[in-house]
Design a protein around this motif. Sequence first.
Motif, PDB file in Angstrom:
ATOM      1  N   SER A  37       0.858  -1.166   0.000  1.00  0.00           N
ATOM      2  CA  SER A  37       0.000   0.000   0.000  1.00  0.00           C
ATOM      3  C   SER A  37       0.895   1.217   0.000  1.00  0.00           C
ATOM      4  O   SER A  37       1.692   1.388   0.904  1.00  0.00           O
ATOM      5  N   ILE A  38       0.777   2.013  -1.019  1.00  0.00           N
ATOM      6  CA  ILE A  38       1.685   3.157  -1.143  1.00  0.00           C
ATOM      7  C   ILE A  38       0.998   4.444  -0.740  1.00  0.00           C
ATOM      8  O   ILE A  38       1.537   5.263  -0.018  1.00  0.00           O
ATOM      9  N   VAL A  39      -0.235   4.581  -1.180  1.00  0.00           N
ATOM     10  CA  VAL A  39      -0.873   5.886  -1.075  1.00  0.00           C
ATOM     11  C   VAL A  39      -1.177   6.266   0.372  1.00  0.00           C
ATOM     12  O   VAL A  39      -1.376   7.428   0.683  1.00  0.00           O
ATOM     13  N   ASN A  40      -1.163   5.305   1.273  1.00  0.00           N
ATOM     14  CA  ASN A  40      -1.416   5.650   2.671  1.00  0.00           C
ATOM     15  C   ASN A  40      -0.141   5.983   3.441  1.00  0.00           C
ATOM     16  O   ASN A  40      -0.180   6.176   4.654  1.00  0.00           O
TER      17      ASN A  40
ATOM     18  N   ILE B 334      -5.674   7.381   3.770  1.00  0.00           N
ATOM     19  CA  ILE B 334      -5.055   8.134   2.676  1.00  0.00           C
ATOM     20  C   ILE B 334      -5.228   9.632   2.910  1.00  0.00           C
ATOM     21  O   ILE B 334      -6.219  10.079   3.461  1.00  0.00           O
ATOM     22  N   ASP B 335      -4.222  10.350   2.485  1.00  0.00           N
ATOM     23  CA  ASP B 335      -4.260  11.800   2.565  1.00  0.00           C
ATOM     24  C   ASP B 335      -4.187  12.311   1.119  1.00  0.00           C
ATOM     25  O   ASP B 335      -3.117  12.291   0.509  1.00  0.00           O
ATOM     26  N   LEU B 336      -5.332  12.715   0.589  1.00  0.00           N
ATOM     27  CA  LEU B 336      -5.376  13.080  -0.826  1.00  0.00           C
ATOM     28  C   LEU B 336      -4.550  14.324  -1.135  1.00  0.00           C
ATOM     29  O   LEU B 336      -4.000  14.461  -2.218  1.00  0.00           O
ATOM     30  N   GLU B 337      -4.454  15.219  -0.145  1.00  0.00           N
ATOM     31  CA  GLU B 337      -3.746  16.476  -0.406  1.00  0.00           C
ATOM     32  C   GLU B 337      -2.248  16.396  -0.157  1.00  0.00           C
ATOM     33  O   GLU B 337      -1.463  17.039  -0.823  1.00  0.00           O
ATOM     34  N   LYS B 338      -1.885  15.610   0.870  1.00  0.00           N
ATOM     35  CA  LYS B 338      -0.470  15.636   1.265  1.00  0.00           C
ATOM     36  C   LYS B 338       0.189  14.264   1.216  1.00  0.00           C
ATOM     37  O   LYS B 338       1.208  14.037   1.841  1.00  0.00           O
ATOM     38  N   VAL B 444      -9.102   0.910  -2.250  1.00  0.00           N
ATOM     39  CA  VAL B 444      -8.919   2.287  -2.744  1.00  0.00           C
ATOM     40  C   VAL B 444     -10.285   2.959  -2.907  1.00  0.00           C
ATOM     41  O   VAL B 444     -10.480   4.102  -2.466  1.00  0.00           O
ATOM     42  N   GLU B 445     -11.233   2.240  -3.500  1.00  0.00           N
ATOM     43  CA  GLU B 445     -12.578   2.803  -3.666  1.00  0.00           C
ATOM     44  C   GLU B 445     -13.146   3.239  -2.311  1.00  0.00           C
ATOM     45  O   GLU B 445     -13.706   4.324  -2.176  1.00  0.00           O
ATOM     46  N   CYS B 446     -13.005   2.368  -1.322  1.00  0.00           N
ATOM     47  CA  CYS B 446     -13.577   2.669   0.003  1.00  0.00           C
ATOM     48  C   CYS B 446     -12.852   3.830   0.682  1.00  0.00           C
ATOM     49  O   CYS B 446     -13.488   4.699   1.286  1.00  0.00           O
ATOM     50  N   ALA B 447     -11.537   3.828   0.578  1.00  0.00           N
ATOM     51  CA  ALA B 447     -10.766   4.907   1.212  1.00  0.00           C
ATOM     52  C   ALA B 447     -11.152   6.255   0.608  1.00  0.00           C
ATOM     53  O   ALA B 447     -11.308   7.251   1.323  1.00  0.00           O
ATOM     54  N   VAL B 448     -11.311   6.282  -0.712  1.00  0.00           N
ATOM     55  CA  VAL B 448     -11.688   7.533  -1.383  1.00  0.00           C
ATOM     56  C   VAL B 448     -13.118   7.919  -1.000  1.00  0.00           C
ATOM     57  O   VAL B 448     -13.407   9.095  -0.748  1.00  0.00           O
ATOM     58  N   MET B 449     -13.987   6.929  -0.907  1.00  0.00           N
ATOM     59  CA  MET B 449     -15.381   7.225  -0.527  1.00  0.00           C
ATOM     60  C   MET B 449     -15.424   7.880   0.859  1.00  0.00           C
ATOM     61  O   MET B 449     -16.189   8.831   1.090  1.00  0.00           O
ATOM     62  N   ILE B 450     -14.607   7.378   1.775  1.00  0.00           N
ATOM     63  CA  ILE B 450     -14.575   7.973   3.122  1.00  0.00           C
ATOM     64  C   ILE B 450     -14.169   9.451   3.025  1.00  0.00           C
ATOM     65  O   ILE B 450     -14.743  10.319   3.693  1.00  0.00           O
ATOM     66  N   LYS B 451     -13.210   9.731   2.155  1.00  0.00           N
ATOM     67  CA  LYS B 451     -12.774  11.126   1.979  1.00  0.00           C
ATOM     68  C   LYS B 451     -13.915  11.985   1.412  1.00  0.00           C
ATOM     69  O   LYS B 451     -14.119  13.114   1.834  1.00  0.00           O
ATOM     70  N   VAL B 452     -14.628  11.421   0.444  1.00  0.00           N
ATOM     71  CA  VAL B 452     -15.767  12.153  -0.132  1.00  0.00           C
ATOM     72  C   VAL B 452     -16.802  12.409   0.964  1.00  0.00           C
ATOM     73  O   VAL B 452     -17.337  13.512   1.090  1.00  0.00           O
ATOM     74  N   ALA B 453     -17.078  11.404   1.780  1.00  0.00           N
ATOM     75  CA  ALA B 453     -18.076  11.557   2.851  1.00  0.00           C
ATOM     76  C   ALA B 453     -17.621  12.600   3.885  1.00  0.00           C
ATOM     77  O   ALA B 453     -18.442  13.335   4.427  1.00  0.00           O
ATOM     78  N   GLU B 454     -16.325  12.664   4.125  1.00  0.00           N
ATOM     79  CA  GLU B 454     -15.816  13.670   5.070  1.00  0.00           C
ATOM     80  C   GLU B 454     -16.035  15.085   4.513  1.00  0.00           C
ATOM     81  O   GLU B 454     -16.337  16.017   5.236  1.00  0.00           O
ATOM     82  N   GLU B 455     -15.833  15.207   3.199  1.00  0.00           N
ATOM     83  CA  GLU B 455     -15.997  16.525   2.554  1.00  0.00           C
ATOM     84  C   GLU B 455     -17.457  16.944   2.472  1.00  0.00           C
ATOM     85  O   GLU B 455     -17.790  18.110   2.518  1.00  0.00           O
ATOM     86  N   HIS B 456     -18.324  15.957   2.278  1.00  0.00           N
ATOM     87  CA  HIS B 456     -19.744  16.255   2.097  1.00  0.00           C
ATOM     88  C   HIS B 456     -20.579  15.440   3.079  1.00  0.00           C
ATOM     89  O   HIS B 456     -21.374  14.594   2.669  1.00  0.00           O
ATOM     90  N   PRO B 457     -20.422  15.666   4.377  1.00  0.00           N
ATOM     91  CA  PRO B 457     -21.066  14.828   5.379  1.00  0.00           C
ATOM     92  C   PRO B 457     -22.592  14.860   5.325  1.00  0.00           C
ATOM     93  O   PRO B 457     -23.242  13.934   5.767  1.00  0.00           O
ATOM     94  N   SER B 458     -23.144  15.926   4.782  1.00  0.00           N
ATOM     95  CA  SER B 458     -24.604  16.035   4.821  1.00  0.00           C
ATOM     96  C   SER B 458     -25.287  15.264   3.686  1.00  0.00           C
ATOM     97  O   SER B 458     -26.490  15.130   3.661  1.00  0.00           O
ATOM     98  N   ASP B 459     -24.463  14.812   2.696  1.00  0.00           N
ATOM     99  CA  ASP B 459     -25.062  14.116   1.560  1.00  0.00           C
ATOM    100  C   ASP B 459     -25.724  12.815   1.985  1.00  0.00           C
ATOM    101  O   ASP B 459     -25.298  12.165   2.887  1.00  0.00           O
TER     102      ASP B 459
END
Lengths: 51, 459
Positions: A37-40, B334-338, B444-459
């Motif tokens: 796992s790289i991205v984490n 995952i940290d999408l920004e950093k 990866v799909e799930c990790a990204v979904m969690i990030k989306v949910a964090e950004e848009h919690p009210s959805d």
Amino acid sequence: MKRIRTLETKDLEKSAKKGGCGECQTSCQSASKTSCSIVNQQCEQNNKKKK
Amino acid sequence: MIHCYKSNGYNIIIDGNSGSVHSVDEVAFDIIGLYESTPKDEIIKLILEKYKNRPDVNEAEINEVFADIEELIKQKKLFSKDIYADISIDFKNRQSVVKALCLHIAHDCNLACKYCFAGKGEYNGERSLMSFEVGKAALNFLIANSGTRKNLEVDFFGGEPLLNFEVVKKLVAYGREQEKTHNKNFRFTLTTNGILLNDEVMEFANREMSNVVLSLDGRKEVHDRLRVSRGGKGSYDLILPKFKKTVELRGDKNYYIRGTYTHYNTDFTNDILHMADLGFKELSMEPVVAPSSEPYALTEEDVSKLCEQYEKLAVEMIKRNKKGEGFTFYHYMIDLEKGPCIIKRISGCGVGAEYLAVTPTGELYPCHQFVGNEDFLMGNVFDGVTNTKIRDKFKLCNVYAKEECRDCFAHLYCGGGCAANSFHSSGDINGTYKIGCDLHRKRVECAVMIKVAEEHPSD
């Protein structure tokens, strides 16, 4: 944009110019050991900035 | 390439080459899905027909979505091109720097876990413990081959490393002394089954180890089925109080409660939630590595159920987080920004080049999972890497060396996956392990979904 919301993500193209310092953790030194796992992994440059 | 998927009520688009993530409504989702394959006029017709009962979906609205898509293409955030393939060629001439060692401090174990890839800790060899002299030579080798890298990682691994605790202590003391002289920073970690954890070990680990990995498979019946003593007795009751105490004493230092799931517990989310319910907050659960002939090995038929489990886990994590009862899961951090730079994402885990495993006698292997396979013996800590052909092969083992990765949306998330898994599955380090890839894509799909949910919690 009304129907599309874009999340903030790292500019990978920019990171190609500055990246690759190699100070970050090796993925199997943490909790993995049996998959990759790289991205984490954290970027060490961000950790430096925090300090 | 793009990847469009629906998860937990969200419509998500991942742009594989740029790493961009878009959360869209169903109309934009459909349009983006058709954008590359279908002429614009045709798309408009199809969308108007599909949403004919929706007053908000008209030609002007659809054209607006097209304009947004074109803007995102211009910004290189959608349908972006792969501009990194050529960078990977340079890895051939990259200076060889070693920055991490997996020290097999003990090829012996006080448990006999039935799924152990290390053959009950002995790696198909003889029981043995690493001497201080060999360990010291390993640290010297690491320092000498680390170039300008400041942070050096050493994982005390086994077998069970605490069977050789005195040497662990001496090596840490030696490392602390050497890091001052050589301007390095050692990050020691310990992976343990917990049997020998006592007050002294806990105090030492909490002082010296930047991370400890504590092996627990989840529910008692799941854990005790495979993590047994040599006499066949389950180890759950023995280790759990020790793990609780270690974590409590650890304060804010990192740890992982790490489990392995197998064909026997394809409902592994219940095991992760069990860990969380015990009060542990930093969790990891890995698919078992096993030959397909083993009854506990994961099968292709398991994959759909396992994917459902990852989804269930992600949804539950969002819920618990909202209630202030959150926990972290290694693969979802995952940290999408950093997060990591593109070089890291392309080059993968560093196996056989930046990362090496050291046996108790000082032999060097590409990683812990190749130990015992003499075809991969690279040298030893006294003479260094003498079989440079193996190193060169691993240096080129990156995401662009694998045909199957080129069209996978997740290729910049996994770095090409685990070379050992690939080798064990296909006989080639540049092959792929299909089950592993399927599971990784889902994570990866799930990790990204969690990030989306964090950004848009009210959805």
